[in-house]
Enzyme design. Structure first.
Site, PDB file in Angstrom:
ATOM      1  N   ASN A   3     -14.203  20.508   6.266  1.00  0.00           N
ATOM      2  CA  ASN A   3     -12.878  21.024   5.910  1.00  0.00           C
ATOM      3  C   ASN A   3     -12.759  22.537   6.056  1.00  0.00           C
ATOM      4  OD1 ASN A   3     -11.312  18.558   4.792  1.00  0.00           O
ATOM      5  ND2 ASN A   3     -13.369  18.414   3.948  1.00  0.00           N
ATOM      6  N   THR A   7     -11.347  21.669  13.538  1.00  0.00           N
ATOM      7  CA  THR A   7     -10.457  20.925  14.431  1.00  0.00           C
ATOM      8  C   THR A   7      -9.152  21.675  14.638  1.00  0.00           C
ATOM      9  OG1 THR A   7     -11.450  18.861  13.665  1.00  0.00           O
ATOM     10  CG2 THR A   7      -9.322  18.692  14.799  1.00  0.00           C
ATOM     11  N   THR A   8      -8.605  22.216  13.584  1.00  0.00           N
ATOM     12  CA  THR A   8      -7.359  22.986  13.676  1.00  0.00           C
ATOM     13  C   THR A   8      -7.542  24.168  14.620  1.00  0.00           C
ATOM     14  OG1 THR A   8      -6.729  22.330  11.441  1.00  0.00           O
ATOM     15  CG2 THR A   8      -5.641  24.284  12.349  1.00  0.00           C
ATOM     16  N   ASP A  26     -16.592  14.329  15.942  1.00  0.00           N
ATOM     17  CA  ASP A  26     -16.147  13.210  15.103  1.00  0.00           C
ATOM     18  C   ASP A  26     -15.906  11.933  15.904  1.00  0.00           C
ATOM     19  OD1 ASP A  26     -16.290  14.798  12.869  1.00  0.00           O
ATOM     20  OD2 ASP A  26     -14.131  14.931  12.550  1.00  0.00           O
ATOM     21  N   TYR A  45     -23.323  10.109   6.267  1.00  0.00           N
ATOM     22  CA  TYR A  45     -22.578  10.540   7.445  1.00  0.00           C
ATOM     23  C   TYR A  45     -22.914  11.955   7.881  1.00  0.00           C
ATOM     24  CZ  TYR A  45     -19.539   6.471   7.553  1.00  0.00           C
ATOM     25  OH  TYR A  45     -19.061   5.197   7.665  1.00  0.00           O
ATOM     26  N   ASP A  46     -23.441  12.783   6.999  1.00  0.00           N
ATOM     27  CA  ASP A  46     -23.663  14.186   7.319  1.00  0.00           C
ATOM     28  C   ASP A  46     -25.072  14.441   7.841  1.00  0.00           C
ATOM     29  OD1 ASP A  46     -21.312  16.182   5.844  1.00  0.00           O
ATOM     30  OD2 ASP A  46     -21.273  14.031   5.544  1.00  0.00           O
ATOM     31  N   ARG A 126     -11.945  19.381   0.443  1.00  0.00           N
ATOM     32  CA  ARG A 126     -12.451  18.024   0.677  1.00  0.00           C
ATOM     33  C   ARG A 126     -11.718  17.016  -0.200  1.00  0.00           C
ATOM     34  NH1 ARG A 126     -16.680  15.535   4.054  1.00  0.00           N
ATOM     35  NH2 ARG A 126     -16.890  13.476   3.174  1.00  0.00           N
ATOM     36  N   VAL A 130      -8.359  12.318   2.935  1.00  0.00           N
ATOM     37  CA  VAL A 130      -8.649  10.895   2.782  1.00  0.00           C
ATOM     38  C   VAL A 130      -9.560  10.488   3.938  1.00  0.00           C
ATOM     39  CG1 VAL A 130      -7.677   8.568   2.732  1.00  0.00           C
ATOM     40  CG2 VAL A 130      -6.432  10.477   1.681  1.00  0.00           C
ATOM     41  N   TYR A 131     -10.707   9.952   3.598  1.00  0.00           N
ATOM     42  CA  TYR A 131     -11.690   9.535   4.598  1.00  0.00           C
ATOM     43  C   TYR A 131     -11.817   8.020   4.605  1.00  0.00           C
ATOM     44  CZ  TYR A 131     -13.194  14.368   4.995  1.00  0.00           C
ATOM     45  OH  TYR A 131     -13.229  15.706   5.228  1.00  0.00           O
TER      46      TYR A 131
END
Length: 191
Positions: A3, A7-8, A26, A45-46, A126, A130-131
């Site tokens: 976060n 991506t932004t 991702d 996942y990390d 974070r 929503v994941y």
């Protein structure tokens, strides 16, 4: 950092730079069924094993061989006066959270940027996302943040020309800084 605005930033740069593509790490996550679960029930996942890193490397190398036919090439949405006469310059931005900790990728980078956030801000951001699957209670403190600290420490112990960026700065400041740096890098490559 999760976060942090990776991506932004990448998508905004793509709009500003001619002949620019973005590949997102991702997009290379393994299906949930293939991701390990620890003793607390946390999906891990990390970690690099949660990703098809060999496929990411393959995608980058395929783009490098033929950027004009990569299938992800887009035309810039705004003119870029700083990059006149760069018809033959193609830019690939690879964005993700574990890019510099994977040895086969390290020979490919021209520039490296690493967004950082302090713990409280990272946790706050974070919590607004929503994941799928959803974060379990304690997941951030029990897995996400410790993995960020682990991989960041690895990078700091093996300096490799990484530009650290303060993720608390405004999106506009970060964009201006990285854009300017990329323009300078392109000019050097064209000399």
């Amino acid at each position: 950092v999760t976060n942090g605005g990776k991506t932004t930033l990448a998508e905004k740069l793509k709009k500003m730079l001619p002949k620019c593509d973005v590949i997102s790490q991702d997009d290379f996550f393994k299906p949930e069924s293939e991701v390990e679960t620890d003793e607390r029930g946390f999906k891990l996942y990390d970690v690099l094993d949660a990703l098809y890193m060999d496929e990411l490397v393959k995608s980058i190398r395929n783009w490098m061989k033929s950027p004009t036919t990569s299938g992800v090439l887009t035309e810039p949405q705004s003119p870029c006066d700083n990059l006149k006469n760069t018809e033959d310059v193609y830019i690939l931005i690879v964005e993700g959270f574990l890019l510099y900790n994977y040895e086969p990728l390290n020979e490919l980078w021209h520039r490296r940027y690493f967004l950082t956030l302090p713990y409280e801000e990272c946790k706050r951001r974070r919590s607004t996302r929503v994941y799928q699957p959803a974060d379990k209670p304690g997941y951030f403190d029990g897995h996400v943040w410790p993995m960020y600290l682990k991989y960041k420490k690895e990078l700091e112990e093996n300096p490799s020309n990484i530009v650290y960026l303060d993720g608390t700065k405004s999106q506009e400041e970060l964009l201006a800084s990285v854009y300017s740096d990329i323009i300078q890098e392109v000019k050097k490559l064209m000399e």
